[in-house]
Write a protein that holds these residues in place. Structure first.
Motif, PDB file in Angstrom:
ATOM      1  N   THR A 199      45.542  23.862  21.743  1.00  0.00           N
ATOM      2  CA  THR A 199      44.674  22.839  22.320  1.00  0.00           C
ATOM      3  C   THR A 199      43.837  22.162  21.245  1.00  0.00           C
ATOM      4  N   TYR A 200      43.385  22.921  20.269  1.00  0.00           N
ATOM      5  CA  TYR A 200      42.611  22.344  19.165  1.00  0.00           C
ATOM      6  C   TYR A 200      43.469  21.363  18.368  1.00  0.00           C
ATOM      7  N   LEU A 201      44.709  21.723  18.101  1.00  0.00           N
ATOM      8  CA  LEU A 201      45.597  20.827  17.361  1.00  0.00           C
ATOM      9  C   LEU A 201      45.803  19.519  18.110  1.00  0.00           C
ATOM     10  N   VAL A 202      46.005  19.613  19.429  1.00  0.00           N
ATOM     11  CA  VAL A 202      46.205  18.411  20.234  1.00  0.00           C
ATOM     12  C   VAL A 202      44.923  17.585  20.291  1.00  0.00           C
ATOM     13  N   TYR A 203      43.778  18.263  20.345  1.00  0.00           N
ATOM     14  CA  TYR A 203      42.481  17.586  20.416  1.00  0.00           C
ATOM     15  C   TYR A 203      42.189  16.791  19.150  1.00  0.00           C
ATOM     16  N   THR A 204      42.566  17.342  18.003  1.00  0.00           N
ATOM     17  CA  THR A 204      42.196  16.708  16.732  1.00  0.00           C
ATOM     18  C   THR A 204      43.056  15.515  16.368  1.00  0.00           C
ATOM     19  N   GLY A 205      44.180  15.310  17.042  1.00  0.00           N
ATOM     20  CA  GLY A 205      44.914  14.076  16.791  1.00  0.00           C
ATOM     21  C   GLY A 205      46.403  14.232  16.695  1.00  0.00           C
ATOM     22  N   GLN A 225      50.561  16.854  28.817  1.00  0.00           N
ATOM     23  CA  GLN A 225      49.820  16.902  30.074  1.00  0.00           C
ATOM     24  C   GLN A 225      48.541  16.068  30.084  1.00  0.00           C
ATOM     25  N   PRO A 226      47.705  16.099  29.032  1.00  0.00           N
ATOM     26  CA  PRO A 226      46.487  15.282  29.070  1.00  0.00           C
ATOM     27  C   PRO A 226      46.774  13.794  29.223  1.00  0.00           C
ATOM     28  N   ARG A 227      47.934  13.338  28.729  1.00  0.00           N
ATOM     29  CA  ARG A 227      48.263  11.924  28.820  1.00  0.00           C
ATOM     30  C   ARG A 227      48.661  11.519  30.232  1.00  0.00           C
ATOM     31  N   ILE A 228      49.093  12.475  31.029  1.00  0.00           N
ATOM     32  CA  ILE A 228      49.339  12.181  32.438  1.00  0.00           C
ATOM     33  C   ILE A 228      48.004  12.100  33.188  1.00  0.00           C
ATOM     34  N   TRP A 229      47.094  13.057  32.907  1.00  0.00           N
ATOM     35  CA  TRP A 229      45.732  12.956  33.457  1.00  0.00           C
ATOM     36  C   TRP A 229      45.141  11.581  33.105  1.00  0.00           C
ATOM     37  N   MET A 230      45.296  11.198  31.834  1.00  0.00           N
ATOM     38  CA  MET A 230      44.718   9.956  31.336  1.00  0.00           C
ATOM     39  C   MET A 230      45.259   8.748  32.091  1.00  0.00           C
ATOM     40  N   THR A 231      46.567   8.689  32.285  1.00  0.00           N
ATOM     41  CA  THR A 231      47.178   7.555  32.947  1.00  0.00           C
ATOM     42  C   THR A 231      46.764   7.473  34.406  1.00  0.00           C
ATOM     43  N   MET A 232      46.700   8.612  35.093  1.00  0.00           N
ATOM     44  CA  MET A 232      46.265   8.613  36.488  1.00  0.00           C
ATOM     45  C   MET A 232      44.801   8.207  36.595  1.00  0.00           C
ATOM     46  N   TYR A 246      40.219  13.252  24.835  1.00  0.00           N
ATOM     47  CA  TYR A 246      39.606  14.542  24.529  1.00  0.00           C
ATOM     48  C   TYR A 246      39.198  15.328  25.772  1.00  0.00           C
ATOM     49  N   PHE A 247      38.626  14.656  26.780  1.00  0.00           N
ATOM     50  CA  PHE A 247      38.196  15.385  27.976  1.00  0.00           C
ATOM     51  C   PHE A 247      39.405  15.973  28.704  1.00  0.00           C
ATOM     52  N   ALA A 248      40.455  15.171  28.869  1.00  0.00           N
ATOM     53  CA  ALA A 248      41.665  15.658  29.540  1.00  0.00           C
ATOM     54  C   ALA A 248      42.298  16.798  28.758  1.00  0.00           C
ATOM     55  N   THR A 249      42.243  16.726  27.427  1.00  0.00           N
ATOM     56  CA  THR A 249      42.806  17.790  26.590  1.00  0.00           C
ATOM     57  C   THR A 249      42.037  19.099  26.771  1.00  0.00           C
ATOM     58  N   ILE A 250      40.701  19.001  26.816  1.00  0.00           N
ATOM     59  CA  ILE A 250      39.880  20.203  27.011  1.00  0.00           C
ATOM     60  C   ILE A 250      40.143  20.819  28.385  1.00  0.00           C
ATOM     61  N   VAL A 251      40.220  19.981  29.416  1.00  0.00           N
ATOM     62  CA  VAL A 251      40.505  20.479  30.763  1.00  0.00           C
ATOM     63  C   VAL A 251      41.863  21.171  30.801  1.00  0.00           C
ATOM     64  N   THR A 252      42.855  20.557  30.154  1.00  0.00           N
ATOM     65  CA  THR A 252      44.183  21.160  30.087  1.00  0.00           C
ATOM     66  C   THR A 252      44.131  22.531  29.430  1.00  0.00           C
ATOM     67  N   GLY A 253      43.352  22.647  28.359  1.00  0.00           N
ATOM     68  CA  GLY A 253      43.215  23.923  27.684  1.00  0.00           C
ATOM     69  C   GLY A 253      42.675  25.004  28.608  1.00  0.00           C
ATOM     70  N   PHE A 254      41.638  24.661  29.391  1.00  0.00           N
ATOM     71  CA  PHE A 254      41.070  25.635  30.335  1.00  0.00           C
ATOM     72  C   PHE A 254      42.065  25.980  31.438  1.00  0.00           C
ATOM     73  N   VAL A 255      42.774  24.958  31.952  1.00  0.00           N
ATOM     74  CA  VAL A 255      43.717  25.171  33.052  1.00  0.00           C
ATOM     75  C   VAL A 255      44.823  26.144  32.651  1.00  0.00           C
ATOM     76  N   VAL A 256      45.216  26.113  31.383  1.00  0.00           N
ATOM     77  CA  VAL A 256      46.273  27.003  30.901  1.00  0.00           C
ATOM     78  C   VAL A 256      45.696  28.337  30.425  1.00  0.00           C
ATOM     79  N   ALA A 257      44.609  28.292  29.667  1.00  0.00           N
ATOM     80  CA  ALA A 257      44.088  29.494  29.014  1.00  0.00           C
ATOM     81  C   ALA A 257      43.584  30.536  30.009  1.00  0.00           C
ATOM     82  N   VAL A 258      42.835  30.116  30.997  1.00  0.00           N
ATOM     83  CA  VAL A 258      42.231  31.084  31.926  1.00  0.00           C
ATOM     84  C   VAL A 258      43.279  31.829  32.757  1.00  0.00           C
TER      85      VAL A 258
END
Length: 584
Positions: free
Chosen positions: A217-223, A372-379, A400-412
């Motif tokens: 998730t950090y790698l995806v967040y940073t770019g 996945q964050p890019r689908i959140w973003m488009t919707m 970034y917000f969608a990426t962080i949410v995705t990280g929580f949705v998978v990690a937990v």
């Protein structure tokens, strides 16, 4: 009532889709960096496809179908190929992030677009959770191999430990010893037994799964540039190891193991449908990168086709190598590639394969955590989700917000949950997306004059299905009656009441759909390729069982509740319609 129905089917034109994200008023901006080229997209596709499937599910499929499972890989590749051509046309016509969600918005309308977007969120999330847990298993095995052992309660999820402990207690009460229990039951028993407790609650969690999810998730967040370099490196390492497996394993193939080629017949081969299809999931993730491609209309279609062809060749060769090295019935293991080398006393190669599995799982997780964050973003851009999901980081240029949410949705969930019983949802969700994309191409062909941009880029080759499809259906029926007449007769025997009938519902639905589609194709000269894509994917869905269909429908109902509670009223198309009425 008429306005309500019209709102559910309101569509975005391709011109509006192409222009909408550029004029979005979000304060953080919505422009992504275009840095991906053809080789990067192919690498992303290979990274997504070759992962958990090639290192795990190929074993169970081979154990059920024998060497003949190689034919199933080819059949599934053809089915995916039909879908890939349809994805390629959409991605070329509408080079905007969002994958099947965006394409459904252009062809079917808002309600179906929401359904497929919600479906894709489930597919990516559950797929990522399963990959994170699998990665943890391989990573733990590698650590144990080099003498670094972690406590069982830190490498296993809570549900597995709890259930395994109860099973072990029951078996021990019958007089069995711990050492005679299956390895997974032993691990679960020890994890639960040794885990610390707080307030009577055992602290059991899969920390490696959490760790890899946070890192990815950090790698995806940073770019995207950082993700691109990492993905390319992981793919290169993975391909080197796979080629090593093929080149070394070829010298240990015993051709006698290939006879009989299909020991359990067609039924045995088809038992591996879910496992084999799971091995192909991923090529569609390429389409979520549309806004970050230097030339999406040219490169996206090529990347999807190239990655699919490369992976199919590798899968077929590997299936033949595995079933040639050891008898097929010994391959029902979680690590078949490492197992075959252990079986022929090549422990060093087995160790290399185990390490490569860790790399493979990480690369798959990277691609889907990116998509996945890019689908959140488009919707979110369309107003169906809150605007926070479409905010782009001012420095990293990522959602970034969608990426962080995705990280929580998978990690937990990966930390605590056992998702063995719902992993097939990933396959059924993906197949549903493929069905809608293929159907969308048929609708788009009817509306090809809607936008001048439709004539640009890749087009699915048109083959008139008027006579070809009925002929193919008749051939399929003839083959079934000749080689599987007993199974056909048993299927249409309605004895057994509802208990028996409910399991036949998916296939009965497919038969009805195939009949209707054949008639419509004959009458309206529909394009053969998207029709075949729609039918083959529908058939594969029927192989996943009524239980997975039930869970899938429950998820869709939950999504509809959210849509009508929030998305319907906040949709930008809905707002535009109200504004137009006020002007009038």
């Amino acid at each position: 009532m008429r306005n309500f129905i019209n709102n559910l089917t309101r569509r975005k034109s391709t011109d509006l889709l192409l222009a909408d994200y550029e004029r979005d008023g979000n304060i953080h901006g919505t422009n992504l960096v275009r840095s991906l080229r053809l080789k990067d997209l192919v690498a992303f596709g290979i990274a997504a496809i070759i992962g958990a499937g090639i290192f795990s599910t190929i074993g169970n499929a081979s154990a059920a179908g024998g060497p003949g499972v190689s034919l199933l890989f080819i059949f599934t590749a053809v089915a995916c190929g039909f879908s890939a051509l349809c994805y390629a046309q959409f991605a070329s016509t509408i080079p905007v992030s969002g994958s099947a969600y965006t394409y459904a918005y252009a062809s079917f309308g808002e309600l179906v677009a929401w359904i497929i977007g919600w479906d894709l969120l489930m597919e990516y999330a559950i797929g990522n959770i399963a990959v994170a847990i699998s990665w943890s298993d391989y990573f733990t095995a590698v650590l144990n191999g080099i003498g670094i052992g972690l406590p069982e309660y830190l490498t296993m999820d809570y549900l597995s430990a709890s259930r395994g402990y109860k099973v072990a207690e029951a078996l021990l009460a019958k007089g069995e010893t711990l050492t005679t229990l299956p390895a997974n039951i032993q691990e679960a028993y020890l994890a639960w037994l040794h885990a610390p407790a707080v307030g009577g609650i055992k602290l059991v969690a899969d920390l490696p799964a959490l760790g890899i999810t946070v890192l990815i998730t950090y790698l995806v967040y940073t770019g995207i540039k950082e993700s691109k370099r990492t993905a390319n490196l992981l793919v290169l390492l993975k391909l080197i190891v796979i080629l090593l497996v093929i080149s070394v394993g070829a010298f240990y193939v015993n051709t006698d193991n290939w006879s009989p080629f299909a020991p359990n017949g067609l039924t045995g081969i088809m038992k591996g449908v879910s496992a084999v299809f799971f091995a192909y999931i991923g090529f569609d993730a390429i389409s979520t990168t549309a806004e970050e491609c230097e030339n999406p209309q040219r490169d996206l279609p090529r990347a999807m086709i190239f990655s699919l062809i490369i992976c199919t060749v590798l899968y077929v060769i590997l299936a033949l190598i595995l079933t040639g090295m050891v008898p097929f019935n010994e391959l029902a293991v979680g690590d078949p590639l490492a197992f075959v080398f252990t079986r022929v006393k090549l422990d060093a190669i087995a160790g290399i394969v185990a390490v490569s599995a860790v790399v493979a799982m990480a690369s798959v997780l990277l691609v889907f955590q990116y998509g996945q964050p890019r689908i959140w973003m488009t919707m979110s851009r369309d107003g169906l989700l809150p605007s926070a999901f479409s905010r782009i980081h001012p420095k990293h240029k990522t959602p970034y917000f969608a990426t962080i949410v995705t990280g929580f949705v998978v990690a937990v969930p990966a930390l605590f949950m056992n998702l063995t019983e719902v992993t097939d949802l990933t396959s059924i969700g993906t197949l549903f997306a493929f069905v809608l994309v293929c159907g969308g191409i048929l609708l788009l062909e009817e509306k090809q004059k809607e936008s001048t941009s439709i004539s640009k880029g890749f087009r699915v080759p048109y083959i008139n299905g008027k006579y070809v499809l009925p002929l193919l259906v008749l051939i399929a029926i003839a083959l079934l009656m000749k080689y599987s007449s007993t199974e056909v007769e048993a299927f249409f025997n309605m004895n057994g009441g509802w208990e028996s009938l409910q399991h036949k519902l998916p296939l009965l639905g497919f038969i009805a759909a195939a009949t209707v589609l054949t008639v419509v194709t004959f009458n309206k000269n529909l394009s053969l390729i998207p029709v075949l894509g729609l039918l083959t994917n529908l058939y594969l869905m029927t192989e996943l069982g009524i239980t997975n269909w039930s869970r899938f429908l429950i998820w869709l109902v939950l999504g509809l509740i959210i849509y009508f509670a929030y998305g319907y009223r906040n949709s930008k198309l809905h707002s535009n319609t109200l504004a137009e009425r006020q002007v009038i």
